[in-house]
Design a protein around this motif. Structure first.
Motif, short mmCIF file in Angstrom:
data_model
loop_
_atom_site.label_atom_id
_atom_site.label_comp_id
_atom_site.label_asym_id
_atom_site.label_seq_id
_atom_site.Cartn_x
_atom_site.Cartn_y
_atom_site.Cartn_z
N GLY A 141 71.62 -36.51 8.00
CA GLY A 141 72.50 -35.03 7.78
C GLY A 141 72.30 -34.76 6.64
O GLY A 141 71.13 -34.89 6.04
N TRP A 142 73.30 -34.33 5.80
CA TRP A 142 73.11 -33.66 4.33
C TRP A 142 73.12 -34.68 3.29
O TRP A 142 73.15 -34.23 2.19
CB TRP A 142 74.11 -32.52 4.22
CG TRP A 142 75.52 -32.67 4.63
CD1 TRP A 142 75.95 -32.32 5.76
CD2 TRP A 142 76.49 -33.48 3.88
NE1 TRP A 142 77.43 -32.66 5.76
CE2 TRP A 142 77.76 -33.52 4.94
CE3 TRP A 142 76.79 -34.28 2.60
CZ2 TRP A 142 78.92 -33.89 4.51
CZ3 TRP A 142 77.93 -34.83 2.33
CH2 TRP A 142 78.87 -34.62 3.19
N GLY A 143 73.08 -36.04 3.56
CA GLY A 143 72.93 -36.80 2.81
C GLY A 143 74.00 -37.99 2.12
O GLY A 143 73.64 -38.68 1.08
N PHE A 144 75.06 -37.95 2.64
CA PHE A 144 76.26 -38.53 2.29
C PHE A 144 75.92 -40.26 1.97
O PHE A 144 76.10 -40.84 1.17
CB PHE A 144 77.54 -38.52 2.91
CG PHE A 144 78.61 -39.25 2.80
CD1 PHE A 144 79.15 -39.17 1.51
CD2 PHE A 144 79.01 -40.42 3.58
CE1 PHE A 144 80.29 -40.33 1.29
CE2 PHE A 144 79.97 -41.19 3.43
CZ PHE A 144 80.57 -41.26 2.37
N LEU A 145 75.57 -40.72 3.36
CA LEU A 145 75.19 -42.04 3.23
C LEU A 145 73.93 -42.54 2.46
O LEU A 145 74.22 -43.42 1.55
CB LEU A 145 74.80 -42.54 4.58
CG LEU A 145 75.95 -42.93 5.62
CD1 LEU A 145 75.67 -43.11 7.00
CD2 LEU A 145 76.85 -43.92 5.05
N ALA A 146 72.98 -41.84 2.20
CA ALA A 146 71.81 -41.78 1.41
C ALA A 146 72.43 -42.07 -0.15
O ALA A 146 72.06 -42.66 -1.03
CB ALA A 146 70.79 -41.08 1.61
N ALA A 147 73.33 -40.99 -0.48
CA ALA A 147 73.61 -41.00 -1.84
C ALA A 147 74.61 -42.23 -2.01
O ALA A 147 74.51 -42.84 -3.26
CB ALA A 147 74.57 -39.93 -2.05
N GLY A 148 75.23 -42.72 -1.10
CA GLY A 148 76.03 -43.98 -1.39
C GLY A 148 75.08 -45.24 -1.60
O GLY A 148 75.61 -45.92 -2.38
N ILE A 149 74.06 -45.23 -0.92
CA ILE A 149 73.23 -46.08 -0.93
C ILE A 149 72.46 -46.36 -2.54
O ILE A 149 72.37 -47.38 -3.09
CB ILE A 149 72.04 -46.21 0.19
CG1 ILE A 149 72.74 -46.69 1.59
CG2 ILE A 149 70.87 -47.16 -0.22
CD1 ILE A 149 71.80 -46.11 2.66
N THR A 150 72.04 -45.00 -2.89
CA THR A 150 71.50 -44.84 -4.00
C THR A 150 72.56 -45.20 -5.25
O THR A 150 72.18 -46.03 -6.38
CB THR A 150 70.86 -43.55 -4.43
OG1 THR A 150 71.93 -42.55 -4.28
CG2 THR A 150 69.80 -43.43 -3.32
N ASP A 151 73.76 -45.05 -5.06
CA ASP A 151 74.80 -45.45 -5.83
C ASP A 151 75.09 -46.87 -6.23
O ASP A 151 75.14 -47.20 -7.32
CB ASP A 151 75.99 -44.72 -5.67
CG ASP A 151 76.00 -43.25 -5.68
OD1 ASP A 151 75.27 -42.58 -6.58
OD2 ASP A 151 76.99 -42.56 -5.33
N ARG A 152 74.97 -47.43 -4.88
CA ARG A 152 75.34 -49.04 -4.87
C ARG A 152 74.26 -49.83 -5.18
O ARG A 152 74.52 -51.01 -5.56
CB ARG A 152 76.34 -49.14 -3.55
CG ARG A 152 76.63 -50.59 -3.51
CD ARG A 152 77.42 -50.70 -2.26
NE ARG A 152 77.63 -52.19 -1.89
CZ ARG A 152 78.34 -52.56 -1.03
NH1 ARG A 152 78.93 -51.73 -0.08
NH2 ARG A 152 78.48 -53.81 -0.59
N PHE A 153 73.05 -49.27 -4.61
CA PHE A 153 71.88 -50.23 -4.64
C PHE A 153 70.75 -49.63 -5.29
O PHE A 153 69.86 -49.18 -4.61
CB PHE A 153 71.52 -50.62 -3.37
CG PHE A 153 72.69 -51.28 -2.56
CD1 PHE A 153 73.06 -52.32 -2.51
CD2 PHE A 153 73.27 -50.35 -1.44
CE1 PHE A 153 73.93 -53.11 -1.61
CE2 PHE A 153 74.32 -50.84 -0.65
CZ PHE A 153 74.57 -52.32 -0.75
#
Length: 334
Positions: free
Chosen positions: A205-217
């Protein structure tokens, strides 16, 4: 096979209510879908616009001239195949008003269940319609492009890009463009500890999950985003600049060449109005193929969808790790 909306769109040409564009001219087709046959007398060079990768590939295979975004101007005519997203429909019509030559016809059609009647009323309030025809459970209507650009400007002003949670840039037509969908939020809140190595976000999608991954890991080695919606992927480029790669890809029809330690996924479960578990099954199989031995898949799904058996067949082990009243999070190891 042509959908009812496609047949509705071409009906005004077939019954003689609207003249087809002549040879030597150019016509724009926004929201083009595969399966149509041009009516007799339609001699213009047709430029199809389709950002959904499976439809794009099918149009290419049929020999159509297709691009994910519209280009150029001075078209003799534009066709707009309206869908379920009101904002996207209005933006497409604005695009047609900007790119068709003054006086050129703009033909719009869609299904009654998708709100075509209200769209017709909305457009008639901006530019007087020439005529309309109901057919195949839908409505086709058409207008002439006026000299000015006021109507297009009003349509764009009424459907601006969005900023979700003061961070994510989106636009009408994308999945859940005005808010974080509940399934993705549940998955983000229940990502397992230990995500590392090379990671892929399928159906990003527009990157919500990916952003969460980069934030946490932050120490992962790489993060690749795969998405079938061209515009959503372009938004993800802006929203997740830390990502390693962005792939406009039909994960069901096109093979993933890279191999990953983790795949994170919120797969779509329908293309029309009814749930289609087959989509999820094939995406789970694509994830399994893309994972290294011992690699893990973490995904979210609607609770009623029977993905556990599919995971058992494609992975060495799997389990449910979280749920709420609508969704469940599933973890599997290859």
């Amino acid at each position: 096979m042509a959908s009812d909306s496609l047949k509705t769109l071409f009906h005004p040409f077939e019954n003689g209510a609207l003249d087809a564009p002549a040879a030597g001219s150019h016509a724009l087709f926004l929201g083009a879908e595969p399966g149509f046959r041009l009516p007799e007398g339609f001699e213009a060079e047709l430029h199809c616009v389709q950002g959904f990768r499976p439809h794009f590939r099918a149009l290419q295979s049929a020999g159509r001239n297709v691009a994910p975004r519209a280009e150029g101007d001075g078209y003799a005519m534009a066709l707009v195949l309206a869908g379920r997203h009101r904002g996207q429909n209005e933006v497409w019509i604005a695009e047609a008003l900007e790119r068709v030559a003054p006086g050129g016809a703009i033909l719009v059609a869609g299904g009654k269940e998708d709100g075509i009647a209200s769209l017709r009323k909305r457009i008639d309030g901006l530019v007087p319609l020439v005529d309309a025809l109901p057919k195949y459970h839908g409505i086709a209507f058409w207008l002439r492009r006026p000299e000015g650009t006021e109507a297009a400007a009003k349509l764009r002003t009424g459907n601006p890009p969005a900023l979700v949670e003061n961070r994510f840039h989106t636009a009408p037509g994308m999945f859940s463009f005005d808010r974080i969908d509940a399934g993705s939020r549940l998955l983000a809140e229940n990502l397992p500890d230990g995500i590392s190595g090379h990671v892929a976000d399928f159906c990003a999608g527009w990157g919500f999950l990916a952003a969460g991954i980069t934030d946490r890991f932050p120490d992962i080695k790489s993060l690749d985003l795969y998405e079938a919606d061209f515009e959503a992927l372009e938004a993800a480029r802006r929203n997740v600049p830390q990502a390693s790669g962005f792939f406009w890809q039909d994960l069901i029809g096109e093979s993933v060449e890279r191999r990953y330690d983790w795949v994170v996924m919120n797969p779509p479960f329908h293309q029309g109005r009814a749930a289609e578990p087959e989509i999820g099954r094939r995406l789970i199989e694509a994830a399994a193929k893309a994972l290294k031995p011992g690699g893990r898949l973490v995904m979210v799904a609607n609770r009623q969808l029977p993905y556990e058996a599919i995971l058992s067949g494609a992975f060495a082990a799997s389990q449910e790790t979280a749920r709420d009243n609508r969704f469940k999070v599933l973890l599997a190891r290859k």
